[in-house]
Design an enzyme around this catalytic site. Structure first.
Site, PDB file in Angstrom:
ATOM      1  N   LYS A 158       0.880  -1.177   0.000  1.00  0.00           N
ATOM      2  CA  LYS A 158       0.000   0.000   0.000  1.00  0.00           C
ATOM      3  C   LYS A 158       0.913   1.221   0.000  1.00  0.00           C
ATOM      4  O   LYS A 158       1.306   1.727   1.060  1.00  0.00           O
ATOM      5  CB  LYS A 158      -0.894  -0.059   1.252  1.00  0.00           C
ATOM      6  CG  LYS A 158      -2.129   0.805   1.173  1.00  0.00           C
ATOM      7  CD  LYS A 158      -3.095   0.407   2.279  1.00  0.00           C
ATOM      8  CE  LYS A 158      -4.233   1.395   2.399  1.00  0.00           C
ATOM      9  NZ  LYS A 158      -5.055   1.533   1.210  1.00  0.00           N
TER      10      LYS A 158
HETATM   11  N1  PMP Z   1      -7.606  -2.608  -2.612  1.00  0.00           N
HETATM   12  C1  PMP Z   1      -7.109  -1.366  -2.569  1.00  0.00           C
HETATM   13  C2  PMP Z   1      -6.435  -0.815  -3.785  1.00  0.00           C
HETATM   14  C3  PMP Z   1      -7.235  -0.602  -1.403  1.00  0.00           C
HETATM   15  O1  PMP Z   1      -6.752   0.637  -1.348  1.00  0.00           O
HETATM   16  C4  PMP Z   1      -7.904  -1.151  -0.291  1.00  0.00           C
HETATM   17  C5  PMP Z   1      -8.071  -0.330   0.951  1.00  0.00           C
HETATM   18  N2  PMP Z   1      -6.972  -0.461   1.813  1.00  0.00           N
HETATM   19  C6  PMP Z   1      -8.396  -2.462  -0.383  1.00  0.00           C
HETATM   20  C7  PMP Z   1      -8.233  -3.149  -1.570  1.00  0.00           C
HETATM   21  C8  PMP Z   1      -9.078  -3.110   0.779  1.00  0.00           C
HETATM   22  O2  PMP Z   1      -8.150  -3.372   1.799  1.00  0.00           O
HETATM   23  P1  PMP Z   1      -8.593  -3.368   3.336  1.00  0.00           P
HETATM   24  O3  PMP Z   1      -9.741  -4.281   3.450  1.00  0.00           O
HETATM   25  O4  PMP Z   1      -7.374  -3.860   4.056  1.00  0.00           O
HETATM   26  O5  PMP Z   1      -8.932  -1.981   3.676  1.00  0.00           O
END
Ligand code: PMP
Length: 318
Positions: A158
């Site tokens: 991320k």
């Molecule tokens: N994909 C992307 C590109 C994201 O930015 C997120 C948000 N963090 C998610 C999926 C979902 O991840 P999470 O459930 O850990 O928030």
């Protein structure tokens, strides 16, 4: 959105929101050189609790490792900082954004010649796509922007700069009257939405893809898979095509911000009955029981924000 946020933790100190600034020469501003997390805290009967904090902190350190960023705090220290930011702001229902980024020293591309900065912000937040997303559902479009693949950037990290891809897709979708966009990979397979993972329900089975299709491995995705299996639904992890989406009985998206959002239409195609389906509803119900601390089975997913007895709160107020 930020009106009630009073304190930000920056590089070891709690500073007033308005003073939490960075210099315009910061490396991260120019090249997106940083990693971050998006985390949520929910009110529970035992006080505010952060949902799956350990998983988010682990992912932050993994994102950092992918970019050879050395975070100068231990996971335990950063965990405590996150709780302190929530306490200091007096929040219960909030979104938390830790970010580790390169600051100011030069603007060459070897980022680690710049100082590494760490900040933790928090602000109150309820629903992302509005409360409709949880019940009547959102409309998404298949984006013309292709998701970058893992040979271009570490897709499971991320990282700040990686989000320009999502920004383009999200802006295009909203300007065309949709709520969000679904991105395909270079081979035409489904990847994920701009900030959410995608799930389909077909003939009683729950389907989703994985890191082989350039997705961020979502913490909410993992929670939804666990809940679906605990409820007795078979979960299949496999490549998904647009045709799978169009023939699905139910479609939903998962993310910390979006929680579990119902998808009622993809482009001009109505998904299933056009309403929240029964399996999505069942998974949602358990998910919300888990995050609000109503289901003891998932209590280990909650990290209480209150100061643990005998534990020192982190760094002093400026
Ligand atoms: N994909 C992307 C590109 C994201 O930015 C997120 C948000 N963090 C998610 C999926 C979902 O991840 P999470 O459930 O850990 O928030």
């Amino acid at each position: 959105m930020f009106d009630q946020a009073k304190w930000v933790w920056m590089d070891g100190r709690m500073v007033p929101w308005q003073d939490a600034t960075v210099h315009v020469s910061s490396h991260a501003l120019h090249y997106g050189t940083g990693v971050f997390e998006g985390i949520r805290c929910y009110p529970t009967a035992e006080g505010p609790a952060v949902f799956r904090l350990e998983a988010h902190v682990d992912r932050l350190y993994n994102s950092a490792a992918a970019y050879e960023i050395k975070i100068p705090y231990t996971k335990t220290e950063l965990t405590e900082v996150i709780c302190e930011v929530i306490r200091k702001n007096g929040f219960e229902n909030c979104y938390i954004r830790p970010i580790c980024y390169y600051g100011s020293a030069m603007l060459g591309l070897v980022a680690n010649r710049c100082p590494l900065r760490v900040a933790v912000l928090a602000w109150p937040w309820t629903t992302m796509h509005g409360s409709d997303s949880l019940e009547s559902g959102v409309r998404i479009m298949v984006s013309r922007w292709v998701k970058f693949d893992s040979r271009m950037m570490p897709t499971t990290a991320k990282a700040c700069g990686q989000y320009v891809n999502s920004v383009l897709a999200a802006q295009e979708a909203v300007s065309k009257g949709f709520d969000d966009a679904l991105l395909l990979d270079q081979n035409g397979y489904v990847t994920e939405a701009t900030g959410e993972n995608i799930f389909l329900v077909k003939k009683g089975e729950v389907l989703t893809n994985d890191s082989r299709h350039s997705i961020l491995m979502g913490v909410t995705r993992d929670s939804a898979i666990t809940i679906a299996r605990d409820l007795g639904y078979p979960v299949q992890i496999r490549a998904l095509q647009v045709a799978d989406v169009l023939s699905a009985d139910e479609v939903f998206m998962t993310g910390t911000a979006a929680e579990i959002a119902v998808v009622r239409a993809v482009d001009d195609h109505i998904v299933g009955s056009g309403k929240r389906g029964p399996i999505t509803a069942a998974i949602q119900r358990v998910f919300f029981d888990a995050v609000y601390g109503r289901d003891p089975k998932y209590h280990n997913w909650l990290h209480p924000v209150r100061v643990a007895a005998g534990k020192m709160a982190v760094p002093a107020v400026s």
